[in-house]
Motif scaffolding. Structure first.
Motif, PDB file in Angstrom:
ATOM      1  N   ARG A  18     -70.899 -20.654 -54.443  1.00  0.00           N
ATOM      2  CA  ARG A  18     -72.173 -20.517 -53.815  1.00  0.00           C
ATOM      3  C   ARG A  18     -72.955 -21.539 -54.263  1.00  0.00           C
ATOM      4  O   ARG A  18     -73.722 -22.473 -53.514  1.00  0.00           O
ATOM      5  CB  ARG A  18     -72.961 -19.304 -53.947  1.00  0.00           C
ATOM      6  CG  ARG A  18     -72.664 -18.103 -52.977  1.00  0.00           C
ATOM      7  CD  ARG A  18     -73.691 -17.010 -52.988  1.00  0.00           C
ATOM      8  NE  ARG A  18     -72.970 -16.043 -52.450  1.00  0.00           N
ATOM      9  CZ  ARG A  18     -72.634 -14.767 -52.872  1.00  0.00           C
ATOM     10  NH1 ARG A  18     -72.948 -14.508 -54.351  1.00  0.00           N
ATOM     11  NH2 ARG A  18     -72.408 -13.665 -52.248  1.00  0.00           N
ATOM     12  N   GLY A  19     -72.968 -22.144 -55.524  1.00  0.00           N
ATOM     13  CA  GLY A  19     -73.774 -23.157 -56.015  1.00  0.00           C
ATOM     14  C   GLY A  19     -73.394 -24.510 -56.077  1.00  0.00           C
ATOM     15  O   GLY A  19     -73.948 -25.453 -56.703  1.00  0.00           O
ATOM     16  N   GLN A  20     -72.195 -24.733 -55.636  1.00  0.00           N
ATOM     17  CA  GLN A  20     -71.716 -26.049 -55.592  1.00  0.00           C
ATOM     18  C   GLN A  20     -71.643 -26.468 -54.155  1.00  0.00           C
ATOM     19  O   GLN A  20     -70.751 -25.956 -53.346  1.00  0.00           O
ATOM     20  CB  GLN A  20     -70.353 -26.348 -56.291  1.00  0.00           C
ATOM     21  CG  GLN A  20     -70.430 -25.704 -57.823  1.00  0.00           C
ATOM     22  CD  GLN A  20     -69.123 -25.958 -58.558  1.00  0.00           C
ATOM     23  OE1 GLN A  20     -68.375 -26.866 -58.226  1.00  0.00           O
ATOM     24  NE2 GLN A  20     -68.757 -24.595 -59.081  1.00  0.00           N
ATOM     25  N   ASP A  21     -72.322 -27.775 -53.719  1.00  0.00           N
ATOM     26  CA  ASP A  21     -72.208 -28.278 -52.334  1.00  0.00           C
ATOM     27  C   ASP A  21     -70.844 -28.668 -51.998  1.00  0.00           C
ATOM     28  O   ASP A  21     -70.492 -28.763 -50.700  1.00  0.00           O
ATOM     29  CB  ASP A  21     -73.017 -29.575 -52.421  1.00  0.00           C
ATOM     30  CG  ASP A  21     -74.457 -28.908 -52.232  1.00  0.00           C
ATOM     31  OD1 ASP A  21     -75.400 -30.143 -52.565  1.00  0.00           O
ATOM     32  OD2 ASP A  21     -75.059 -28.079 -52.090  1.00  0.00           O
ATOM     33  N   ARG A  22     -70.032 -28.869 -52.750  1.00  0.00           N
ATOM     34  CA  ARG A  22     -68.549 -29.355 -52.631  1.00  0.00           C
ATOM     35  C   ARG A  22     -67.857 -28.056 -51.800  1.00  0.00           C
ATOM     36  O   ARG A  22     -66.936 -28.391 -51.045  1.00  0.00           O
ATOM     37  CB  ARG A  22     -67.770 -29.600 -53.643  1.00  0.00           C
ATOM     38  CG  ARG A  22     -67.412 -28.558 -54.779  1.00  0.00           C
ATOM     39  CD  ARG A  22     -66.827 -29.032 -55.998  1.00  0.00           C
ATOM     40  NE  ARG A  22     -66.998 -28.348 -57.030  1.00  0.00           N
ATOM     41  CZ  ARG A  22     -65.620 -27.933 -57.638  1.00  0.00           C
ATOM     42  NH1 ARG A  22     -64.530 -28.837 -57.111  1.00  0.00           N
ATOM     43  NH2 ARG A  22     -65.659 -27.244 -58.434  1.00  0.00           N
ATOM     44  N   PHE A  23     -68.325 -26.895 -51.836  1.00  0.00           N
ATOM     45  CA  PHE A  23     -67.676 -25.960 -51.178  1.00  0.00           C
ATOM     46  C   PHE A  23     -68.425 -25.510 -49.970  1.00  0.00           C
ATOM     47  O   PHE A  23     -68.010 -24.663 -49.122  1.00  0.00           O
ATOM     48  CB  PHE A  23     -67.569 -24.764 -52.028  1.00  0.00           C
ATOM     49  CG  PHE A  23     -66.937 -24.685 -53.415  1.00  0.00           C
ATOM     50  CD1 PHE A  23     -65.564 -24.999 -53.225  1.00  0.00           C
ATOM     51  CD2 PHE A  23     -67.514 -24.582 -54.659  1.00  0.00           C
ATOM     52  CE1 PHE A  23     -64.885 -25.119 -54.243  1.00  0.00           C
ATOM     53  CE2 PHE A  23     -66.934 -24.724 -55.604  1.00  0.00           C
ATOM     54  CZ  PHE A  23     -65.167 -24.949 -55.448  1.00  0.00           C
ATOM     55  N   LEU A  24     -69.511 -26.039 -49.511  1.00  0.00           N
ATOM     56  CA  LEU A  24     -70.328 -25.867 -48.179  1.00  0.00           C
ATOM     57  C   LEU A  24     -69.732 -26.285 -46.945  1.00  0.00           C
ATOM     58  O   LEU A  24     -69.265 -27.496 -46.873  1.00  0.00           O
ATOM     59  CB  LEU A  24     -71.840 -26.665 -48.501  1.00  0.00           C
ATOM     60  CG  LEU A  24     -72.749 -26.172 -47.406  1.00  0.00           C
ATOM     61  CD1 LEU A  24     -72.975 -24.711 -47.279  1.00  0.00           C
ATOM     62  CD2 LEU A  24     -74.072 -26.945 -47.739  1.00  0.00           C
ATOM     63  N   ASN A  25     -69.385 -25.412 -46.141  1.00  0.00           N
ATOM     64  CA  ASN A  25     -69.158 -25.758 -44.822  1.00  0.00           C
ATOM     65  C   ASN A  25     -67.435 -26.308 -45.062  1.00  0.00           C
ATOM     66  O   ASN A  25     -66.863 -26.946 -44.303  1.00  0.00           O
ATOM     67  CB  ASN A  25     -69.558 -26.805 -44.076  1.00  0.00           C
ATOM     68  CG  ASN A  25     -71.008 -26.060 -43.708  1.00  0.00           C
ATOM     69  OD1 ASN A  25     -71.231 -25.107 -43.167  1.00  0.00           O
ATOM     70  ND2 ASN A  25     -72.138 -26.830 -43.860  1.00  0.00           N
ATOM     71  N   ARG A  26     -66.658 -25.829 -46.078  1.00  0.00           N
ATOM     72  CA  ARG A  26     -65.366 -26.319 -46.234  1.00  0.00           C
ATOM     73  C   ARG A  26     -64.492 -24.986 -46.418  1.00  0.00           C
ATOM     74  O   ARG A  26     -64.916 -23.957 -46.728  1.00  0.00           O
ATOM     75  CB  ARG A  26     -65.351 -27.060 -47.506  1.00  0.00           C
ATOM     76  CG  ARG A  26     -66.030 -28.161 -47.839  1.00  0.00           C
ATOM     77  CD  ARG A  26     -65.202 -29.195 -47.526  1.00  0.00           C
ATOM     78  NE  ARG A  26     -66.245 -30.493 -47.340  1.00  0.00           N
ATOM     79  CZ  ARG A  26     -66.369 -31.464 -48.402  1.00  0.00           C
ATOM     80  NH1 ARG A  26     -66.050 -31.066 -49.700  1.00  0.00           N
ATOM     81  NH2 ARG A  26     -67.119 -32.423 -48.001  1.00  0.00           N
ATOM     82  N   ARG A  27     -63.317 -25.204 -45.940  1.00  0.00           N
ATOM     83  CA  ARG A  27     -62.250 -24.137 -46.223  1.00  0.00           C
ATOM     84  C   ARG A  27     -61.696 -24.092 -47.777  1.00  0.00           C
ATOM     85  O   ARG A  27     -61.267 -25.066 -48.253  1.00  0.00           O
ATOM     86  CB  ARG A  27     -61.014 -24.318 -45.307  1.00  0.00           C
ATOM     87  CG  ARG A  27     -61.364 -24.297 -44.008  1.00  0.00           C
ATOM     88  CD  ARG A  27     -60.118 -24.452 -43.078  1.00  0.00           C
ATOM     89  NE  ARG A  27     -59.296 -23.631 -43.535  1.00  0.00           N
ATOM     90  CZ  ARG A  27     -57.978 -23.652 -42.848  1.00  0.00           C
ATOM     91  NH1 ARG A  27     -57.423 -24.344 -42.232  1.00  0.00           N
ATOM     92  NH2 ARG A  27     -57.093 -22.409 -43.579  1.00  0.00           N
ATOM     93  N   ASN A  57     -69.400 -20.179 -40.990  1.00  0.00           N
ATOM     94  CA  ASN A  57     -69.851 -19.769 -39.531  1.00  0.00           C
ATOM     95  C   ASN A  57     -71.414 -19.508 -40.075  1.00  0.00           C
ATOM     96  O   ASN A  57     -71.755 -18.820 -38.985  1.00  0.00           O
ATOM     97  CB  ASN A  57     -69.279 -18.317 -39.358  1.00  0.00           C
ATOM     98  CG  ASN A  57     -67.573 -18.864 -39.144  1.00  0.00           C
ATOM     99  OD1 ASN A  57     -67.589 -19.575 -38.489  1.00  0.00           O
ATOM    100  ND2 ASN A  57     -66.580 -17.670 -39.633  1.00  0.00           N
ATOM    101  N   GLY A  58     -72.129 -20.272 -40.485  1.00  0.00           N
ATOM    102  CA  GLY A  58     -73.613 -19.889 -40.778  1.00  0.00           C
ATOM    103  C   GLY A  58     -74.034 -21.107 -41.622  1.00  0.00           C
ATOM    104  O   GLY A  58     -73.403 -22.169 -41.886  1.00  0.00           O
ATOM    105  N   THR A  59     -75.353 -21.174 -41.946  1.00  0.00           N
ATOM    106  CA  THR A  59     -75.926 -22.238 -42.750  1.00  0.00           C
ATOM    107  C   THR A  59     -76.211 -21.553 -44.175  1.00  0.00           C
ATOM    108  O   THR A  59     -76.376 -20.260 -44.245  1.00  0.00           O
ATOM    109  CB  THR A  59     -77.098 -22.673 -42.112  1.00  0.00           C
ATOM    110  OG1 THR A  59     -78.059 -21.629 -41.795  1.00  0.00           O
ATOM    111  CG2 THR A  59     -76.878 -23.438 -40.737  1.00  0.00           C
ATOM    112  N   ARG A  60     -76.427 -22.424 -45.120  1.00  0.00           N
ATOM    113  CA  ARG A  60     -76.613 -21.729 -46.300  1.00  0.00           C
ATOM    114  C   ARG A  60     -78.361 -21.449 -46.166  1.00  0.00           C
ATOM    115  O   ARG A  60     -79.091 -22.398 -45.684  1.00  0.00           O
ATOM    116  CB  ARG A  60     -76.857 -23.166 -47.298  1.00  0.00           C
ATOM    117  CG  ARG A  60     -77.384 -22.737 -48.782  1.00  0.00           C
ATOM    118  CD  ARG A  60     -76.928 -23.769 -49.996  1.00  0.00           C
ATOM    119  NE  ARG A  60     -75.618 -23.534 -50.342  1.00  0.00           N
ATOM    120  CZ  ARG A  60     -74.890 -24.482 -51.145  1.00  0.00           C
ATOM    121  NH1 ARG A  60     -75.911 -25.427 -51.575  1.00  0.00           N
ATOM    122  NH2 ARG A  60     -73.889 -24.210 -51.584  1.00  0.00           N
TER     123      ARG A  60
END
Length: 189
Positions: A18-27, A57-60
C-alpha cells in the motif's frame, strides 16, 4: 490472543504494498505461505484472489494520516462518534498507556489514575536498572507534571478508561470536543 502473524507478517506486507507508488494501479503478485492442510479455516481460503491491497479497480483513498486534527474531530462530530475516553480525560494522543513517548503531564495523570500499575512500572525500572525514559525515571517524570483537570473532574470517565468492558455504543447525540483535542501532542499514549 495471537498477534504475531497479523502484526509481524501480514500487516508488514500489506503496508509495503500500500505504501509504495510502484504498486499503484499495477498487477502485482502477492504470494503467501498458507497451506490448506494446516487448518480447516485455511482449507477454505481461495487459491487465487485479488489481494486486499489491490488498487487496480479503484483509486487510492486519502488516508487518515493525511487529515488535520481539525478534520478528524469534524468528521467524528458530523457522524456523532464519541471521542475515546482517554481523549475526554485530557490525553491528546493514544497508544499504549505507558508509552515511552509520554510527557510529564501524561505520566502524572497516569499515576493518579492507575497508581498500582504505575508503582509496578517504577518497580520494574528499579529491578531492571533501566528507565522508560532515557534521562529520568517514571517517578521523577510524574513529579514534574500536572494531572489533567478533565481527569480529576470526571471519575466516571477515568473508570471507563480503565475498564475492560466493551462499549455499548460509540455513537452519541451530545457530541462535545474532548479535553484532549488540540493538546500538546507529546507522543503516543
Amino acid at each position: 490472543m495471537r498477534w504475531c502473524s497479523a502484526s509481524l507478517k501480514v500487516d508488514v506486507a500489506d503496508r509495503a504494498v500500500r505504501g509504495q507508488d510502484r504498486f499503484l494501479n499495477r498487477r502485482t503478485l502477492v504470494v503467501t505461505g498458507e497451506r490448506a492442510e494446516e487448518s480447516p479455516a485455511r482449507a477454505r481460503y481461495a487459491a487465487f484472489e485479488p489481494h486486499r491491497t489491490d488498487t487496480r479497480n479503484g483509486t487510492r483513498r486519502r488516508r487518515l494520516h493525511q487529515w488535520s486534527e481539525a478534520e478528524v474531530w469534524a468528521i467524528l462530530e458530523r457522524w456523532g462518534v464519541m471521542p475515546a475516553y482517554p481523549y475526554q480525560v485530557g490525553f491528546s494522543r493514544l497508544s499504549c498507556a505507558f508509552c515511552i513517548f509520554g510527557n510529564a503531564d501524561q505520566f502524572a495523570t497516569l499515576e493518579w489514575m492507575d497508581a498500582n500499575r504505575f508503582a509496578k512500572l517504577v518497580g520494574y525500572e528499579k529491578d531492571f536498572g533501566c528507565t522508560i525514559k532515557r534521562d529520568r525515571g517514571l517517578a521523577q517524570l510524574s513529579s514534574e507534571g500536572t494531572v489533567y483537570e478533565a481527569a480529576r473532574s470526571r471519575p466516571d470517565l477515568v473508570a471507563a478508561c480503565l475498564s475492560d468492558r466493551p462499549l455499548q455504543t460509540v455513537l452519541t447525540e451530545n457530541w462535545t470536543l474532548p479535553a484532549g483535542a488540540f493538546g500538546n501532542g507529546g507522543g503516543p499514549l
